[in-house]
Design a protein around this motif. Structure first.
Motif, short mmCIF file in Angstrom:
data_model
loop_
_atom_site.label_atom_id
_atom_site.label_comp_id
_atom_site.label_asym_id
_atom_site.label_seq_id
_atom_site.Cartn_x
_atom_site.Cartn_y
_atom_site.Cartn_z
N THR A 27 0.93 -1.19 0.22
CA THR A 27 -0.02 0.03 -0.14
C THR A 27 0.59 1.29 -0.08
O THR A 27 1.97 1.19 0.27
CB THR A 27 -0.94 0.13 1.48
OG1 THR A 27 -0.01 0.08 2.40
CG2 THR A 27 -1.84 -1.07 1.17
N ASP A 28 0.20 2.32 -0.26
CA ASP A 28 0.86 3.81 -0.16
C ASP A 28 2.14 3.76 -0.99
O ASP A 28 3.28 4.24 -0.56
CB ASP A 28 1.00 4.05 1.15
CG ASP A 28 1.56 5.57 1.30
OD1 ASP A 28 1.10 6.40 0.66
OD2 ASP A 28 2.36 5.71 2.33
N HIS A 83 4.69 5.72 -3.24
CA HIS A 83 4.77 7.04 -3.46
C HIS A 83 6.33 7.29 -4.05
O HIS A 83 7.23 6.28 -3.65
CB HIS A 83 4.57 8.06 -2.47
CG HIS A 83 5.42 7.33 -0.92
ND1 HIS A 83 5.09 6.55 -0.27
CD2 HIS A 83 6.65 8.16 -0.63
CE1 HIS A 83 5.91 6.49 0.82
NE2 HIS A 83 6.99 7.23 0.61
#
Lengths: 171, 453
Positions: free
Chosen positions: B340-341, B343
């Motif tokens: 997840t996440d 970036h």
């Protein structure tokens, strides 16, 4: 003696022309040596039909890619169509498509890029009717260069997918 | 192999003198920035009562001196300048004799060959200005382990004077590059001590081996083999020599058959050694996967049409950095260890590859390719995009951190008319002390072991 010197000069000129021409067409690969000139009249005998040499000579065993690219050029598609036709004629054969890269990239990046190149060639062969179960792929990244020299002419040759007949061929 | 990994038998560590507390500033090497002023240390040969012990003492001192000098943080004083000859390490040295030759620290040691044949190596580290003992230790070991004892002494001195753990009692696995009898490329895994001693091959010439990674907790590595068009990721136990195929392309006999056509790339260990992060080809592109070495469970973490490759764990195991061309050119991305996440953490021009998370957690080492120039750099892991270039040259690849996060090894290539010449070099995190690693021939893909127990 004079004849021999002439032959050497001719070979030298061929090599120079080859090194300076990016192999965007399958006619150009320098990995295949030019036919040896010979003074004797000689009836040329082609490779045995269905043999590895037959595939290399009459279909073409490699297609080339642009820098950091894995999309097929029109020339690459033409070669792959000939490969597919050859494979249709010799339906018992199996092939390995190996993706290769130039040395101007990091190792793992090139292994992934080479996989893309091999897959692009494989997918096109399948679209031309080759049974996918006959095709294996591998990426060698920059580890198995056809040309060892430095410079763009050499690197362009090394950005390829090379098809090898691995089984079912005629000796 | 077994001999190499036999633990130091009955390793004894004991503080010989109690160190007196002092109000004055203790001796300490400044490691916060580029160290242009390395600490001068005097390293007289370790003494020995017999010729054999004295010879071994000077062998050990040579290894310690080379370790400390190679870090770039210490400057061994020329032995020709020594005034006092150390004859008994249990007496206080004449500190003025060492101060006058500008030695800030003095290491005095002694080798004793015990009746059972084992070596007892004792040493004291002195602060010549405060006239104070900084460290007093002794090691007992089998005689063939003398180099490891020397590295352990160097690690102890390094830690006492820098405040950071050392990295000298470690090994490096790498790819030895060459050409075979038919001019075919040869890629063999090799291993040596951190200082180049005890080189040996781990794989033979019959197949190509690439991209080794060292477990941070055990004497195990992963690597990728190529045998007749078949790429396989292996787990290799260096102590037993046992190898296990984990992921294989074309689906032949591996623990996990991901995809009939899927090729797996380098597999990096989680900090606790229990999991591997590895990029595996699925549906025509590469995605980052997580493999649990105990349960044999494989989970795909990324699912993007672009290639996601080269995953590397953060030292707390909570995050993974990888490179991906999902934004166009290849850049570095961080995600949680559950995928997840995602970036982006690199933002410069050029192609960013080979991210490796520092053992200290704050930095990620990378290779950047801009035009025809390659560079080795570090970028902050916090997403600020703040980066620092440590080295620029013709070719850079596969950085690897020392276990203390202070030094980077990397593959450095120099262009030659007949192809690129690859060597492994080391550089300090602050961008100085560029040194070639003492490999025999061409070498690439360094993997640094943890400190050996």
């Amino acid at each position: 003696m004079k004849m021999k010197l002439l032959v050497i000069a001719a070979l030298g000129a061929f090599a120079t022309a080859c090194a300076s021409t990016p192999p965007v067409q399958e006619a150009a690969p320098i990995a295949r040596p030019p036919a040896q000139p010979t003074a004797q009249p000689h009836e040329p005998t082609g490779p045995v039909a269905g043999s590895i040499a037959d595939f290399v000579q009459n279909a073409g065993d490699r297609v080339f890619y642009g820098y950091d690219r894995h999309d097929l050029t029109p020339e690459a598609r033409e070669t792959l169509r000939r490969q597919a036709a050859w494979l249709a004629s010799y339906s018992g054969t199996r092939i390995l498509v190996a993706g290769n890269c130039d040395e101007r990239g990091t190792r793992e990046y090139n292994l992934a890029l080479g996989a893309r190149r091999a897959n692009a060639a494989r997918d096109y062969l399948v679209s031309q009717g080759v049974d996918p179960s006959r095709i294996s792929t591998v990426s060698y990244g920059k580890e198995r260069p056809a040309c060892r020299d430095s410079g763009e002419a050499c690197w362009a040759v090394n950005r390829n997918a090379t098809t090898t007949i691995t089984g079912g061929y005629t000796n | 192999m077994t001999r190499l990994f036999r633990a130091l038998s009955a390793l004894l560590v004991s503080l010989a003198f109690a160190t007196a507390a002092t109000a004055q500033e203790p001796l300490r090497v400044d490691v916060t920035q580029g160290n242009l002023d390395p600490l001068p240390v005097a390293l007289p040969d370790f003494i020995g009562a017999s010729d054999e012990a004295a010879t071994r003492g000077s062998d050990i001192t040579r290894v310690i001196t080379n370790d400390l000098a190679s870090s770039g943080l210490f400057a061994p004083v020329d032995p020709a300048a020594y005034i006092e000859a150390i004859e008994n390490i249990d007496l206080r040295p004449r500190f003025s004799d060492w101060r006058v030759i500008n030695a800030s620290a003095l290491l005095a040691g002694r080798v004793t060959i015990q009746e059972d044949g084992r070596l007892l190596v004792a040493f004291r580290l002195w602060d010549t200005r405060l006239e104070d003992q900084l460290l007093g230790l002794q090691f007992v070991t089998a005689p063939e382990n003398w180099r490891r004892v020397a590295h352990k002494v160097a690690d102890a001195v390094y830690q006492r004077l820098t405040g950071e753990a050392g990295y000298f009692d470690t090994r490096i696995v790498y790819v030895s590059e060459g050409r075979g009898t038919e001019d075919e490329p040869v890629r063999q895994l090799a291993m040596m001590d951190q200082d180049g001693a005890n080189p040996s091959f781990l794989t033979d010439r019959s197949y190509m081996a690439l991209l080794p990674n060292y477990s941070p907790t055990t004497q195990e590595i992963t690597y990728v083999s190529f045998i007749e068009g078949q790429a396989t990721t292996y787990l290799y136990d260096l102590q037993t020599g046992r190898q296990e195929a984990l992921f294989a392309s074309n689906g032949r006999g591996a623990a996990s058959q991901v995809n009939p056509e899927g090729q797996s790339l380098s597999a990096r260990f989680s900090p606790d050694g229990s999991q591997l992060a590895v990029s595996i080809e699925t549906r025509g592109g590469h995605d980052v996967h997580l493999f649990d070495l105990r349960t044999r469970n494989l989970v795909r973490l990324t699912d993007h049409p672009a290639d996601d490759v080269e995953p590397s764990f953060s030292p707390d195991g909570q995050q993974i950095v990888f490179s991906s061309a999902r934004g166009g050119g290849s850049q570095l991305y961080v995600m949680n260890a559950d995928g997840t996440d995602v970036h982006r953490v690199s933002f410069g021009d050029g192609r960013y590859t080979t991210p490796v998370w520092s053992p200290r957690g704050d930095l990620i080492a990378f290779t950047k390719q801009s035009g025809n120039q390659f560079s080795l750099g570090v970028v902050r892991a916090d997403g600020s995009g703040i980066e620092r270039i440590l080295y620029e040259g013709y070719y850079v690849d596969t950085p690897a951190w020392s276990p203390n996060g202070r030094v980077l090894l990397f593959t450095r290539g120099e262009g030659r008319s007949n192809g690129t010449r690859y060597e492994i070099w080391s550089i300090d995190l602050a961008g100085f002390n560029l040194r070639r690693l003492a490999t025999g021939g061409m070498a690439s893909d360094p993997a640094w072991s943890p400190l050996i127990e």
